[in-house]
Design an enzyme around this catalytic site. Structure first.
Site, PDB file in Angstrom:
ATOM      1  N   LYS A 142       0.853  -1.181   0.000  1.00 19.83           N
ATOM      2  CA  LYS A 142       0.000   0.000   0.000  1.00 19.83           C
ATOM      3  C   LYS A 142       0.895   1.240   0.000  1.00 19.83           C
ATOM      4  CE  LYS A 142      -3.814  -2.360   0.272  1.00 19.83           C
ATOM      5  NZ  LYS A 142      -4.878  -2.302  -0.746  1.00 19.83           N
TER       6      LYS A 142
ATOM      7  N   GLU B  80     -11.436  -2.992  -8.325  1.00 20.06           N
ATOM      8  CA  GLU B  80     -12.208  -3.387  -7.139  1.00 20.06           C
ATOM      9  C   GLU B  80     -13.353  -2.431  -6.853  1.00 20.06           C
ATOM     10  OE1 GLU B  80      -8.651  -2.792  -4.486  1.00 20.06           O
ATOM     11  OE2 GLU B  80     -10.191  -2.201  -3.062  1.00 20.06           O
TER      12      GLU B  80
ATOM     13  N   ASP C 168      -0.228   0.050  -4.446  1.00 23.13           N
ATOM     14  CA  ASP C 168      -1.681   0.275  -4.454  1.00 23.13           C
ATOM     15  C   ASP C 168      -1.990   1.546  -3.680  1.00 23.13           C
ATOM     16  OD1 ASP C 168      -4.417   0.177  -4.236  1.00 23.13           O
ATOM     17  OD2 ASP C 168      -4.515  -1.829  -3.363  1.00 23.13           O
TER      18      ASP C 168
ATOM     19  N   ASP D 234     -13.861  -7.963  -9.221  1.00 24.11           N
ATOM     20  CA  ASP D 234     -14.198  -8.191  -7.818  1.00 24.11           C
ATOM     21  C   ASP D 234     -15.508  -8.972  -7.813  1.00 24.11           C
ATOM     22  OD1 ASP D 234     -13.816  -6.829  -4.798  1.00 24.11           O
ATOM     23  OD2 ASP D 234     -15.876  -7.324  -5.325  1.00 24.11           O
TER      24      ASP D 234
ATOM     25  N   HIS E 147      -9.235  -8.807  -7.750  1.00 22.78           N
ATOM     26  CA  HIS E 147      -9.138  -8.256  -6.403  1.00 22.78           C
ATOM     27  C   HIS E 147      -9.692  -9.267  -5.414  1.00 22.78           C
ATOM     28  CE1 HIS E 147     -11.099  -5.913  -3.022  1.00 22.78           C
ATOM     29  NE2 HIS E 147      -9.827  -5.601  -2.898  1.00 22.78           N
TER      30      HIS E 147
ATOM     31  N   GLU F 295      -1.873   0.437  -8.616  1.00 28.28           N
ATOM     32  CA  GLU F 295      -3.284   0.055  -8.525  1.00 28.28           C
ATOM     33  C   GLU F 295      -4.080   1.219  -7.957  1.00 28.28           C
ATOM     34  OE1 GLU F 295      -3.787  -3.778  -6.844  1.00 28.28           O
ATOM     35  OE2 GLU F 295      -5.694  -3.295  -5.872  1.00 28.28           O
TER      36      GLU F 295
END
Lengths: 440, 440
Positions: B220, B301, B248, B324, B351, B274
């Site tokens: 992240k 997602e 992400d 997703d 995802h 992402e």
């Protein structure tokens, strides 16, 4: 000293059985029951803020559930802070990290945030004793810009560009305000064109619309091509060549269908095609626009946030931006959309109708005229003559124009008697006759 | 003869207090409580269909309200008809003219439709005694195509093109099914990279991920640039140059921010970025992709329907499509998205994580391998090792790969004891300790 705070947030599921007469019927919405997830902010000093999310029947209870969930972020807030900076509340409501998962910035939760934010603006304008359009028009450019979340917009519109737009419009504000109060703001009417009306009623209502001063009328299309050709032919014959006729497909088509259908309707000189396809399809709208020019492309009542409007403008996908007072995150997000449209030089013709949408959105269009675009050219607010009698401060139309509201607030408040009668499912209107809305 | 019908639809608000340890923390979701609006279809013959909408805490009650509102369209339906053609139900749920106003095809109501549709597919596969990936893979191309609503997709993918794609993949189905059962499907892991973890934990988890066979890990980013540079440096040092590191941002940036930030991270050779910005911003993703290449752009997602995926592909905005299982309108809409991705030649890396997303989405990725794209090249399903212990048929990971599930259904069912304990707000897990989820 006792601080004035929001004491409670009342939520009401209110539905009007409009489907019984097929008012509001279109290609995607054959039997709407115009409804609202209605909200009242009550404050310790006694002032109220009213707002609502417009819905069409079933599912209003979901919107009410969302309002109730978000109400916790409003209850207890100091009123002076709320009304001085509704944008701060808007950011909290829209940005809440857990609620955000259910959007983000779209659908049920986003509209609930918008309903609450609008109620705060209603409260702010009431406390100031002015109609919202005037309250907004009196704010300094810096204060307006501070109300907008630019995070996802800066590639198309920066804070500085927004400031420049507002500052250039500042000079003429006073003159335009006088003009607005004297002459009102152009309206167009959708009253004649609902799909559920027969040909005779269509012709009569077209004739009446022109007689009432409208220069633009709108017909629903997309149910059956032969019907549309016939109905558009009737309308064109009745109104003559000089009245504009917009058509509205309410998303019924895919991109190739839209292009084919509009080619078949082109002999009747339609002014714009509204919602030719999915409101999410920016690239699709751009393709339709290229194919059907000089017919214009309009959309917006289901465009769920400013990021989508940004792209419609960036992609050259629309000729007409149709803001809606209840779809996005409230007044603040509509400020951003008005500024985006001004930056790209695309006129705004607000979506209205339903229940209360005319009452709310007139404030935004009038603010746009006074303080943003500075123009009513190629602009008109949709008007439908349904359900205004339920409002404390209903819109006033004269000779095809909205008269500027003068009562304090956003004109959102419904009459207590109407709230009682149409409350779902226990109001008298529903207890007597169960309707389409009650059953899936 | 008694017809087997859906007797009832149970809905449960279930929340796990994951925020207490900051599992799942990222730039936009500092304190998620992984949750689900859980649904059980009960039938008169006794079979059950399980489904859920993944959420992150507050607002799960809104999603439950939506499931309850839509349940009326499922209760009483003949089970044979439902499971033979879940697409028919999907169209009714998504197309209901009154509910549709609250989307359309997005957010709370669309995810609720998806949860119910997924529960029907779970029921269908259970009754057939096969895992869903295999059930889907055994359907004829014509039957799969009939499950998809092409209305808004035909400008990018027609029924005939979809048929061609499925028919060309049909030949190799049996061989790929054997390969899948023998070797599983590639996974990547996000376990090391949550923002709330300290450097030591990050390094240890990166080391463990490589030791467990993963070739792609994800971190992240987007909280603080200096932190990201440091953390990505640590990860790169630990895993060496040959392991891919995706990053992400969870939508934290605008377009210019994303480009600037990714340039600063480029020395560490990130594999993909992402969610660099709003999931609604198709044109923004395209701009970011052009600017940050050869770093890939991934999203999905929060991409709310197939119309949006269509545009991401048409605009060349993504290198990686992240489906997703719970965001769109269920299996049917994901079939459309898989086919769109195949048409455009873009790999799908689903995802997952949260609670139960791994369990559900593995079926779609495995079906894609067997019957659509026919490949696992450049593909991997996200894996996070949280909360699998609550499922009757949890995912099984071996050496960085998902093993194909063999139990009947979509692996959606949670253990009864877990539903009891984590039911919100009255389960033992919540009665004992009120959490961030309980208060706005």
């Amino acid at each position: 000293m006792v601080i004035d705070r929001v004491l409670s947030v009342d939520t009401i599921d209110i539905r009007f059985p409009t489907s019984r007469h097929r008012d509001g019927s279109d290609a995607m919405n054959p039997f709407p029951d115009y409804s609202a997830a209605y909200v009242v902010l009550r404050t310790s000093a006694g002032a109220e803020g009213h707002g609502f999310v417009f819905t069409v029947g079933r599912g209003t209870e979901i919107e009410v559930a969302a309002l109730r969930s978000l109400a916790g972020m409003v209850i207890g807030q100091p009123v002076d802070e709320l009304v001085a900076d509704p944008g701060s509340l808007a950011r909290r409501l829209i940005g809440d990290s857990q609620i955000r998962w259910l959007g983000p910035e779209k659908g049920v939760v986003h509209m609930a945030a918008g309903g609450l934010v609008n109620a705060v603006w209603d409260l702010a304008a009431r406390r100031a004793g002015t109609p919202l359009w005037k309250f907004l028009s009196a704010l300094a450019p810096e204060d307006l810009v501070a109300q907008i979340d630019f995070r996802y917009l800066r590639d198309a519109l920066t804070e500085d560009e927004a400031l420049d737009l507002l500052r250039s419009a500042a000079a003429g504000r006073a003159g335009r305000e006088r003009l607005l109060l004297a002459e009102g703001y152009p309206a167009y009417t959708t009253t004649p064109g609902w799909l559920g009306y027969d040909d005779e009623k269509l012709a009569r209502l077209c004739r009446e619309a022109v007689g009432s001063g409208y220069r633009l009328i709108k017909l629903k299309v997309g149910g059956d091509l032969a019907d549309d050709v016939r109905r558009l032919g009737i309308a064109r014959q009745v109104v003559g060549p000089d009245i504009r006729i917009a058509v509205d497909a309410n998303q019924i088509w895919g991109v190739p269908d839209a292009i084919e259908w509009m080619r078949a309707l082109s002999p009747f000189d339609p002014y714009w095609i509204e919602e030719p396809t999915s409101p999410d399809d920016v690239l699709g709208h751009a393709a339709v626009r290229r194919a059907v020019a000089p017919v214009k492309v309009a959309t917006g009542e289901h465009v769920h946030n400013a990021v989508m409007f940004k792209q419609l403008l960036q992609a050259g996908a629309v000729d007409v931006v149709q803001i809606d007072a209840c779809r996005v995150g409230g007044v603040n997000e509509n400020l951003a959309i008005l500024l985006l449209a001004a930056k790209f030089g695309v006129p705004v013709c607000p979506h209205a109708g339903g229940v209360g949408l005319c009452e709310l959105v007139q404030h935004l269009a009038m603010f746009d005229f006074v303080a943003v675009s500075g123009s009513t050219d190629e602009r008109a607010i949709e008007y439908v003559d349904h359900l205004h009698e339920h409002f404390v401060d209903p819109v006033r139309i004269d000779n095809g124009r909205y008269l500027a509201p003068t009562a304090a607030g956003m004109s959102a408040q419904m009459l207590a008697a109407s709230l009682d009668e149409y409350r779902f499912p226990d109001g008298r209107a529903w207890a007597a006759a169960p309707a389409t809305t009650a059953t899936a």
